[in-house]
Design a protein around this motif. Structure first.
Motif, PDB file in Angstrom:
ATOM      1  N   TYR A 306       8.070  51.491  68.757  1.00 47.13           N
ATOM      2  CA  TYR A 306       8.206  50.887  67.440  1.00 47.13           C
ATOM      3  C   TYR A 306       6.932  51.359  66.665  1.00 47.13           C
ATOM      4  CZ  TYR A 306      11.280  47.444  69.616  1.00 47.13           C
ATOM      5  OH  TYR A 306      12.267  46.806  70.117  1.00 47.13           O
ATOM      6  N   SER A 308       5.803  49.891  63.716  1.00 46.87           N
ATOM      7  CA  SER A 308       5.218  49.196  62.787  1.00 46.87           C
ATOM      8  C   SER A 308       5.395  47.722  63.561  1.00 46.87           C
ATOM      9  CB  SER A 308       5.564  49.053  61.558  1.00 46.87           C
ATOM     10  OG  SER A 308       7.103  48.532  61.480  1.00 46.87           O
ATOM     11  N   GLN A 310       6.058  45.069  61.939  1.00 48.12           N
ATOM     12  CA  GLN A 310       7.342  44.477  61.383  1.00 48.12           C
ATOM     13  C   GLN A 310       8.595  44.791  62.152  1.00 48.12           C
ATOM     14  OE1 GLN A 310       7.205  42.074  58.864  1.00 48.12           O
ATOM     15  NE2 GLN A 310       9.514  41.884  59.004  1.00 48.12           N
ATOM     16  N   GLN A 311       8.717  45.962  62.697  1.00 46.43           N
ATOM     17  CA  GLN A 311       9.876  46.339  63.504  1.00 46.43           C
ATOM     18  C   GLN A 311      10.001  45.177  64.771  1.00 46.43           C
ATOM     19  OE1 GLN A 311       9.679  50.323  64.249  1.00 46.43           O
ATOM     20  NE2 GLN A 311       9.996  50.968  62.304  1.00 46.43           N
ATOM     21  N   GLN A 314      11.284  42.089  63.882  1.00 48.39           N
ATOM     22  CA  GLN A 314      12.551  41.797  63.543  1.00 48.39           C
ATOM     23  C   GLN A 314      13.426  41.604  64.727  1.00 48.39           C
ATOM     24  OE1 GLN A 314      13.290  45.112  61.062  1.00 48.39           O
ATOM     25  NE2 GLN A 314      12.440  44.482  58.985  1.00 48.39           N
TER      26      GLN A 314
END
Length: 706
Positions: A306, A308, A310-311, A314
């Protein structure tokens, strides 16, 4: 007072050690004679104690004298090469790093305060000053669990990821990489049980650059090597090999941390030496989602991770918000919005809201359905005239939002007390008003009452009380417990009541420094606090209560006694008149009150001391270092013997009565040392007395008489 010394790895050793008892590293005696508790740096920071030591310097807990003695952390960097050029370059680099740290303004990151230089014993030091976080590292929490055969659960680790990933997303958005995430650099903050990110690797990066560039024998001719930082197993391979870092480097380290907490094993026990692949599945079984997420975060190929935080967020679905405490026994925390704020409640797992789904698929509009809808709309319009429009819409038109039934568990009544009988509602309202007048935090109040309620009702086994009529008598008992506790808390000062729920080890450290400055030991302070606390809570005397909610009440009593000592209402020096060998002091003790007397005496002097008082007054006599305890909570009324050491002897008297009692203390000493009258500027003339845990109780060369 014994000052422990540390090796470069932070291992603690006795002060006289020449080699580390843990790793064998040679200890530099000159370095070990460094900054000590009680010293003030920069005319502002009073050192409380050393927190640890790393490769580039030590870390201290200190009080900020200019900010109401607020606790803070000083990170030391002491260049071994003391030249003007090295100091200048080091300070420039640290100033650059400090500018970056100053930008970080997040509630889960200790706030950076300042950078300053200080000269101590002819040596220059650089210090970074940050907020102090009261809590425990996840490394320490894991060690506690492993001793009990436990580890972190998947639910706990998932919650940790969900709480710390937004912090990483924040620092990465500012182009800051932590570089050194591990269980040692994540703390569970005591006050709100949130993880906090500490010890940014940027500071170590600067220190390493200074070492590599400016500590070479021929500074200008040597090309410095690459600066490699990070812990083996936690930092990704490319960081350890090249020193290059990206946001996914922190994600790799966070995933490694998660697996260590889940398995209880170090990375070296989980990584295949040949392929560098993580072999964690032989240790634990995880849900498919978390397993896939961790594998991707730990990919040996950076591009496959990943990219970030944020990924990762999610992909992870938030689990229920409650999980067993990571620092048992921890106070039970009740949300402020809870309607059961005056009930004994066990945390429950709220269900995650279901995402809205569409009721209008693309192929819905067939001719037959168009006619049906037309008829429905026509019928609805007619019935609307009769005032029943909303009824038919709610029954037939499922494309419109449905009103929430009043009995839904997600909808709270406007008045949380409306569900109770008038008598119970009035009782709970009085309790709430009284708590608010006393300035006691609601969350702490509920936790405290819950603890005492469950201790009084062990058969309930910490179950929640419902709002049903079947639990009405238990709710009445809970309210009675709350009323009794509030009555006892009125004995505390307003300031101490408002701090309930926030006391911790840092407060005890600060108190020790304050009483030591008066030549009083923390043991004597605790004697006064114990007398007041156990008078109100005698059932706690044989229990381990410090880390329980009731332990906060003990801290509050001690805080009030500290103020009484500082104000001299519970503290007095015994001063001998010229040529006098005896001194008598007398007074009255209120209910559960106490007083500390000190006298400056010399080794080998003969001392006799007598106490004339009611049998409900007990007393203790401590030597200056605390090594000798002549009497402790004793009802004997005299003691005599030869003194084994020089310094301030303590005489602590406390009352166990609920009524005022008088006392008379007479001290007779051969050749006493006259002492000037006490002034606020008095400073210790002997070593500060250690805490109770440091004290042993042999009494050679001393005799006592009943």
């Amino acid at each position: 007072m014994t000052i422990n010394v540390y090796c470069s790895k932070g291992h603690e050793n006795p002060s006289a050690s020449r080699f580390c008892l843990h790793c064998g590293e040679k200890l530099d005696a000159a370095i070990n004679q460094g900054i000590q508790p009680g010293q003030t740096l920069g005319d502002r920071y009073l050192i409380v104690r050393q927190l640890g030591q790393g490769g580039f310097g030590r870390t201290y807990l200190a009080e900020d004298i200019n900010r109401f003695r607020e606790l803070c952390v000083l990170k030391e960097f002491s260049p071994q090469v003391q030249t003007a050029y090295v100091l200048k370059k080091a300070e420039e680099l640290f100033q650059r790093e400090a500018t970056v740290l100053y930008q970080l303004q997040h509630p889960q990151i200790p706030r950076f305060r300042e950078l300053f230089r200080s000269n101590f014993n002819g040596k220059e030091y650089l210090f970074l000053v940050q907020d102090y976080v009261e809590g425990q590292t996840y490394s320490s929490l894991l060690d506690q669990r492993l001793q009990k055969g436990l580890r972190f659960t998947e639910l706990e680790v998932t919650e940790l990821l969900l709480q710390i990933l937004p912090v990483l997303g924040y620092i990465h958005s500012l182009n800051v990489i932590h570089r050194d995430i591990s269980p040692d650099n994540l703390m569970l903050r005591r006050i709100d049980q949130l993880p906090v990110l500490i010890d940014f690797g940027g500071v170590k990066q600067v220190a390493a650059v200074v070492v590599s560039q400016y500590y070479q024998p021929n500074t200008g001719a040597v090309t410095p090597p690459a600066t490699l930082l990070g812990k083996f197993g936690y930092a990704p391979p490319e960081q350890m090999q090249t020193g290059l870092v990206e946001p996914h480097s922190d994600l790799y380290a966070l995933a490694a941390t998660a697996l260590v907490l889940l398995t209880g094993k170090q990375p070296s026990e989980l990584i295949d030496d040949n392929t560098l692949a993580w072999k964690w599945r032989r240790e634990i079984s995880l849900s498919p989602t978390l397993g896939i997420v961790l594998d991707k975060m730990l990919s040996p190929i950076p591009q496959q991770r990943y990219q970030s935080a944020q990924q990762v967020l999610q992909v992870l679905n938030p689990p229920p918000s409650y999980y067993p405490p990571t620092q048992p026994p921890a106070p039970i925390r009740i949300p402020k919005s809870s309607t059961a704020a005056t009930l004994a409640v066990s945390p429950t797992s709220p269900t995650s809201p279901t995402p809205p789904t569409s009721h209008t698929p693309h192929t819905w509009w067939t001719p037959d359905k168009i006619i049906l809808v037309f008829l429905l709309l026509t019928t609805s319009a007619v019935i609307a005239v009769w005032g029943a429009n909303s009824l038919l819409l709610s029954r037939f038109d499922d494309t419109k939002p449905q009103p929430t039934p009043t009995f839904s568990p997600t909808k709270q009544p406007l008045d949380p007390l409306a569900q109770y009988s008038p008598a119970e509602r009035s009782r709970k309202q009085r309790l709430r008003d009284r708590r608010q007048r006393l300035g006691i935090d609601e969350n702490f109040y509920v936790s405290l009452v819950n603890q005492i309620f469950w201790e009084n009702n062990p058969s309930l086994q910490r179950r929640s009380l419902t709002n049903e009529p079947t639990d009405e008598q238990l709710r009445a008992q809970w309210d009675k417990t709350a009323d009794q506790l509030l009555q006892k808390l009125t004995l505390l000062s307003s300031e101490s009541r408002q701090k309930l729920g926030t006391y911790g080890g840092s407060d005890r450290d600060r108190w020790k420094v304050e009483v030591n400055n008066l030549n009083v030991s923390s043991r004597a302070l605790y004697d006064l606090g114990d007398a007041a606390f156990f008078q109100q809570f005698p059932e706690q005397e044989s229990k381990n209560y410090i880390d329980q909610p009731i332990g906060q009440v003990w801290h509050a009593f001690v805080a009030d006694k500290l103020n009484a000592i500082i104000a001299r209402s519970a503290f007095q020096k015994i001063n001998f008149d010229p040529n006098a060998t005896s001194k008598t002091v007398s007074g009255n003790l209120q209910s559960s009150a106490g007083k500390v007397f000190i006298a400056d005496l010399r080794q080998d002097q003969l001392m006799e001391v007598n106490l004339a008082a009611n049998s409900q007054i007990v007393w203790s006599i401590y030597s200056p270092t605390g090594k000798y305890v002549f009497l402790e909570d004793s009802k004997k009324r005299s003691w005599s013997g030869k003194l084994p050491e020089s310094g301030f002897y303590e005489f602590v008297i406390v009352s166990r009565s609920s009524q005022p009692l008088s006392y008379q203390l007479t001290l007779t000493v051969e050749n006493p040392t006259p002492i000037p009258s006490p002034t606020p500027s008095d400073t210790p003339t002997s070593e500060p007395t250690p805490t109770p845990s440091d004290i042993v109780t042999p009494t050679p060369e001393a005799t006592s008489t009943p």
